[in-house]
Motif scaffolding. Structure first.
Motif, PDB file in Angstrom:
ATOM      1  N   ALA A  18      39.284  24.480  32.804  1.00  0.00           N
ATOM      2  CA  ALA A  18      38.613  24.905  33.559  1.00  0.00           C
ATOM      3  C   ALA A  18      37.735  25.435  33.157  1.00  0.00           C
ATOM      4  O   ALA A  18      36.951  25.819  32.746  1.00  0.00           O
ATOM      5  N   THR A  19      36.222  25.113  34.550  1.00  0.00           N
ATOM      6  CA  THR A  19      35.006  25.811  34.580  1.00  0.00           C
ATOM      7  C   THR A  19      34.809  27.503  35.164  1.00  0.00           C
ATOM      8  O   THR A  19      33.950  27.257  34.542  1.00  0.00           O
ATOM      9  N   VAL A  20      35.445  27.469  36.078  1.00  0.00           N
ATOM     10  CA  VAL A  20      34.786  28.517  36.970  1.00  0.00           C
ATOM     11  C   VAL A  20      36.686  29.389  36.579  1.00  0.00           C
ATOM     12  O   VAL A  20      37.542  28.611  37.204  1.00  0.00           O
ATOM     13  N   GLN A  48      36.921  21.397  35.512  1.00  0.00           N
ATOM     14  CA  GLN A  48      35.818  20.786  35.713  1.00  0.00           C
ATOM     15  C   GLN A  48      35.329  19.513  36.365  1.00  0.00           C
ATOM     16  O   GLN A  48      36.393  18.660  36.598  1.00  0.00           O
ATOM     17  N   GLY A  49      34.433  19.465  36.748  1.00  0.00           N
ATOM     18  CA  GLY A  49      34.148  17.957  37.870  1.00  0.00           C
ATOM     19  C   GLY A  49      34.725  17.989  38.851  1.00  0.00           C
ATOM     20  O   GLY A  49      34.865  16.738  39.587  1.00  0.00           O
ATOM     21  N   SER A  50      35.063  18.892  39.675  1.00  0.00           N
ATOM     22  CA  SER A  50      36.668  19.394  40.845  1.00  0.00           C
ATOM     23  C   SER A  50      35.011  19.867  41.430  1.00  0.00           C
ATOM     24  O   SER A  50      34.800  19.871  41.883  1.00  0.00           O
ATOM     25  N   PHE A  51      36.399  19.433  43.052  1.00  0.00           N
ATOM     26  CA  PHE A  51      36.081  19.697  44.569  1.00  0.00           C
ATOM     27  C   PHE A  51      36.738  21.209  44.800  1.00  0.00           C
ATOM     28  O   PHE A  51      37.810  20.672  44.726  1.00  0.00           O
ATOM     29  N   VAL A  52      36.217  22.343  44.612  1.00  0.00           N
ATOM     30  CA  VAL A  52      37.056  23.339  45.192  1.00  0.00           C
ATOM     31  C   VAL A  52      36.389  24.294  46.253  1.00  0.00           C
ATOM     32  O   VAL A  52      35.584  24.144  46.235  1.00  0.00           O
ATOM     33  N   SER A  53      37.704  23.791  47.205  1.00  0.00           N
ATOM     34  CA  SER A  53      37.039  24.520  48.876  1.00  0.00           C
ATOM     35  C   SER A  53      37.971  26.046  48.737  1.00  0.00           C
ATOM     36  O   SER A  53      38.949  26.190  48.448  1.00  0.00           O
ATOM     37  N   ILE A  54      37.292  27.286  49.105  1.00  0.00           N
ATOM     38  CA  ILE A  54      37.760  28.267  49.022  1.00  0.00           C
ATOM     39  C   ILE A  54      37.789  28.595  50.434  1.00  0.00           C
ATOM     40  O   ILE A  54      36.997  28.398  51.271  1.00  0.00           O
ATOM     41  N   LEU A  55      38.891  28.293  50.985  1.00  0.00           N
ATOM     42  CA  LEU A  55      39.229  28.196  52.890  1.00  0.00           C
ATOM     43  C   LEU A  55      39.826  29.587  53.088  1.00  0.00           C
ATOM     44  O   LEU A  55      40.601  30.000  53.064  1.00  0.00           O
ATOM     45  N   GLY A  56      39.203  30.032  54.556  1.00  0.00           N
ATOM     46  CA  GLY A  56      39.883  31.756  55.176  1.00  0.00           C
ATOM     47  C   GLY A  56      39.027  31.629  56.638  1.00  0.00           C
ATOM     48  O   GLY A  56      38.206  30.851  56.863  1.00  0.00           O
ATOM     49  N   PRO A  57      39.488  32.547  56.999  1.00  0.00           N
ATOM     50  CA  PRO A  57      39.013  33.167  58.376  1.00  0.00           C
ATOM     51  C   PRO A  57      38.045  34.155  58.162  1.00  0.00           C
ATOM     52  O   PRO A  57      37.775  34.385  57.206  1.00  0.00           O
ATOM     53  N   SER A  58      37.193  33.724  59.477  1.00  0.00           N
ATOM     54  CA  SER A  58      35.641  34.818  59.238  1.00  0.00           C
ATOM     55  C   SER A  58      35.727  36.239  59.269  1.00  0.00           C
ATOM     56  O   SER A  58      37.180  36.360  59.276  1.00  0.00           O
ATOM     57  N   GLY A  59      35.037  37.154  57.201  1.00  0.00           N
ATOM     58  CA  GLY A  59      35.697  38.075  57.375  1.00  0.00           C
ATOM     59  C   GLY A  59      36.909  38.225  56.173  1.00  0.00           C
ATOM     60  O   GLY A  59      36.893  39.393  55.871  1.00  0.00           O
ATOM     61  N   CYS A  60      36.894  36.758  55.814  1.00  0.00           N
ATOM     62  CA  CYS A  60      37.891  36.578  54.359  1.00  0.00           C
ATOM     63  C   CYS A  60      36.794  37.086  52.812  1.00  0.00           C
ATOM     64  O   CYS A  60      36.976  37.077  51.560  1.00  0.00           O
ATOM     65  N   GLY A  61      35.984  37.320  53.478  1.00  0.00           N
ATOM     66  CA  GLY A  61      34.970  37.241  51.907  1.00  0.00           C
ATOM     67  C   GLY A  61      34.623  36.024  50.962  1.00  0.00           C
ATOM     68  O   GLY A  61      33.870  36.042  49.830  1.00  0.00           O
ATOM     69  N   ILE A  80      34.406  37.000  36.226  1.00  0.00           N
ATOM     70  CA  ILE A  80      34.614  35.728  36.365  1.00  0.00           C
ATOM     71  C   ILE A  80      33.824  35.093  35.455  1.00  0.00           C
ATOM     72  O   ILE A  80      32.745  35.874  34.690  1.00  0.00           O
ATOM     73  N   GLN A  81      33.954  33.933  34.669  1.00  0.00           N
ATOM     74  CA  GLN A  81      33.457  33.144  33.719  1.00  0.00           C
ATOM     75  C   GLN A  81      33.189  31.507  34.212  1.00  0.00           C
ATOM     76  O   GLN A  81      34.178  31.006  35.254  1.00  0.00           O
ATOM     77  N   VAL A  82      32.241  31.373  33.669  1.00  0.00           N
ATOM     78  CA  VAL A  82      31.461  30.182  34.545  1.00  0.00           C
ATOM     79  C   VAL A  82      31.024  29.581  32.675  1.00  0.00           C
ATOM     80  O   VAL A  82      30.410  29.566  32.338  1.00  0.00           O
ATOM     81  N   ASN A  83      31.813  28.312  32.511  1.00  0.00           N
ATOM     82  CA  ASN A  83      31.451  27.922  30.710  1.00  0.00           C
ATOM     83  C   ASN A  83      31.918  28.825  30.081  1.00  0.00           C
ATOM     84  O   ASN A  83      30.475  28.801  29.205  1.00  0.00           O
TER      85      ASN A  83
END
Lengths: 273, 268
Positions: A18-20, A48-61, A80-83
């Motif tokens: 994991a990178t994030v 690491q090196g992946s494509f991650v989507s954060i999906l949700g309705p409007s207002g989900c932050g 939150i840790q990034v690397n």
């Protein structure tokens, strides 16, 4: 347009490091009676090196979440840790290339100069800057429009410039906040496959992608973090095991439709509850 | 869509027609006045061609006065612009600075020039310095109010973008906020340019001993025979004000041609 020739050396997503890492992330805006809990106990990992989507309705932050990861806003609770660094440290190290829903190009600069902006700010030597600018403009297929002004381009082309600018300084993360949300449907679908091609030529780049389109998330992502609204919480984290490289054909894939249906059920079951 | 060339011709024709119309009305009014039994009619409202003749008769006197007014107005304009930009940049650094300074700025605008001119004359004891001060003062206000707004024109994501490049305040100012404020700056300058000229001339009218305002005043005191000179000075002032405003528009076309109103060449 060139074909995507570079293969991703992806193993199974679960085995990659994991990178994030988001752990119990909360975000509160305002105070007292005006207090709004935008995010609550959000946890997920971005390999690491992946494509991650954060999906949700409007207002989900989800846009807020992107800003927290990119170190643009402080976190209220959790971590939150990034690397193994804080987002703010990573931002200062210029590890995030950001693309917003609006292209946010500077009208007083040409396409070329817009792409050069981050390099100029970083102080990249002139020769190197030139090389990177033309390389990235070529990557997004706008070599013939280098001297154009942003307002002379279509919406899709403007967003390509924004992508070239985000990649120009070689950040390890591409943070995209509904980048195709303002485009018409056909342009949007073309930009999705374009993005996959562009990403394929930048191996190792991790993409965090905010969207409210289920099919967009499924087509693009290795992993989808599905969120609910008010406060924003993680409903489910879904790994998308559709083979890459993916093209428009993937939209008809049986697995594609299955995952799409799963997410739709998930979101609607919650809405009607 | 009409062709731009067609529109421009039409515009020029209308402008010419208005000029001709005004001149015709003028001749008519001056003629009616002259036909009456007022012996001074000709100096109260001289025929336009008499004004033009007078301009060439007193050419050196008029141009020297015009130069005094123009040069002090321009220098004052430049000083006012520089001070206005610097103050705006300081004001937008923090909300508390802006809210602390803004009331004084608005109060300063409320000071009538007619009161400010004698005060600054006693302070500076020098006409040129007073002209510069008044011209700068007028300019400074328009520029500051406009640029403060302009510096806030960049959308929040543009600021986030700059933050993602780890650009500090100074670089954000240079690469984002100042260019984004250019259109507002120019709208302030367009207003201020002719006013700076009026400011300079006002000092002549209130005790100065040079400039277009002085020429008007002097001509009036020398009796009705000189009244044509008042008209000459007025038209020179008008022409200079118009030229200054045009110069600002030209400068804007060169320095900020990307604005929607000035764009050439359409989209795809």
């Amino acid at each position: 347009m060139k074909e995507a020739t570079v293969q991703h050396d992806h193993g199974a997503i679960a085995t990659r490091s994991a990178t994030v890492v988001a752990t119990g992330v909360g975000k509160v805006f305002g105070s007292g009676a005006n207090k709004v809990q935008a995010l609550d106990d959000v946890s997920f990992e971005v390999p690491q090196g992946s494509f991650v989507s954060i999906l949700g309705p409007s207002g989900c932050g989800k846009s807020t979440l992107l800003r927290l990861i990119a170190g643009l806003q402080p976190i209220s609770s959790g971590e939150i840790q990034v690397n193994d660094h804080t987002p703010d440290e990573m931002r200062k190290a210029r590890e995030f290339g950001i693309v917003f829903q609006q292209p946010i190009l500077f009208d007083w600069r040409t396409v070329e100069q817009n792409v050069a902006l981050p390099l100029q700010l970083i102080g990249t030597p002139k020769e190197e800057r030139k090389r990177r600018v033309s390389e990235n403009i070529e990557l997004v297929g706008l070599s013939d429009f280098r001297k154009h002004r942003p307002w002379q381009l279509s919406g899709g082309m403007q967003q390509r410039v924004a992508i070239a600018r985000a990649l120009a300084f070689g950040p390890r993360f591409l943070m995209m906040d509904e980048p195709f949300g303002a485009l018409d449907m056909m342009t949007r679908e073309r930009m999705q496959t374009e993005l996959l091609r562009i990403w394929a030529s930048r191996p190792g780049t991790t993409i965090v992608f905010i969207t409210h389109s289920i099919s967009e998330a499924v087509l693009l992502s290795d992993r989808i973090v599905v969120m609910s609204a008010r406060p924003g919480r993680v409903m489910r984290v879904i790994d998308v095991d559709i083979e890459r490289p993916r093209t428009d054909e993937a939209r008809k894939d049986e697995r594609f439709l299955e995952i799409e249906a799963e997410i739709r059920d998930l979101i609607f079951s919650q809405e009607h509850a | 869509m009409t062709e731009p060339g067609y529109n421009r011709t039409r515009e020029a024709l209308i402008t010419a027609a208005i000029v001709v119309g005004v001149l015709a009305l003028w001749y008519l009014a001056a003629g009616i006045l002259a036909a009456g039994d007022d012996p001074l009619a000709n100096s109260k409202l001289p025929y336009p061609h008499v004004i033009v003749e007078r301009f060439f008769d007193d050419f050196s006197e008029v141009t020297s006065a015009a130069w005094t007014s123009l040069s002090t107005a321009l220098i004052g304009f430049a000083i006012g612009t520089a001070v206005g930009i610097v103050l705006s940049v300081i004001m937008v650094q923090a909300a508390w600075i802006e809210s602390a300074v803004m009331p004084y700025l608005l109060a300063a605008q409320m000071v009538p020039m007619i009161a400010l001119v004698p005060i600054s004359q006693t302070v500076f004891k020098n006409d040129t310095a007073t002209r510069l001060f008044i011209a700068a003062f007028i300019t400074f206000f328009s520029v500051t109010v406009a640029v403060v707004r302009g510096l806030k024109a960049a959308p929040p994501p543009a600021r986030e973008l700059m933050r993602s490049y780890n650009a500090g305040r100074l670089r954000t100012l240079r690469y984002l906020d100042l260019p984004a404020a250019m259109p507002m700056l120019f709208s302030g300058l367009r207003v201020a340019a002719p006013l700076s000229l009026v400011g300079s001339v006002l000092v002549d009218l209130m005790g100065g001993s040079q400039g277009l305002g002085y020429l008007m005043l002097a001509a009036q005191t020398f009796g009705p025979a000189q009244a044509t000179l008042v008209w000459v000075a007025m038209f020179v002032l008008l022409a200079l004000g118009f030229l200054l405003a045009q110069a600002v528009v030209m400068a804007e076309k060169v320095l900020a041609p990307w604005q929607p109103a000035m764009r050439q060449g359409g989209g795809h």
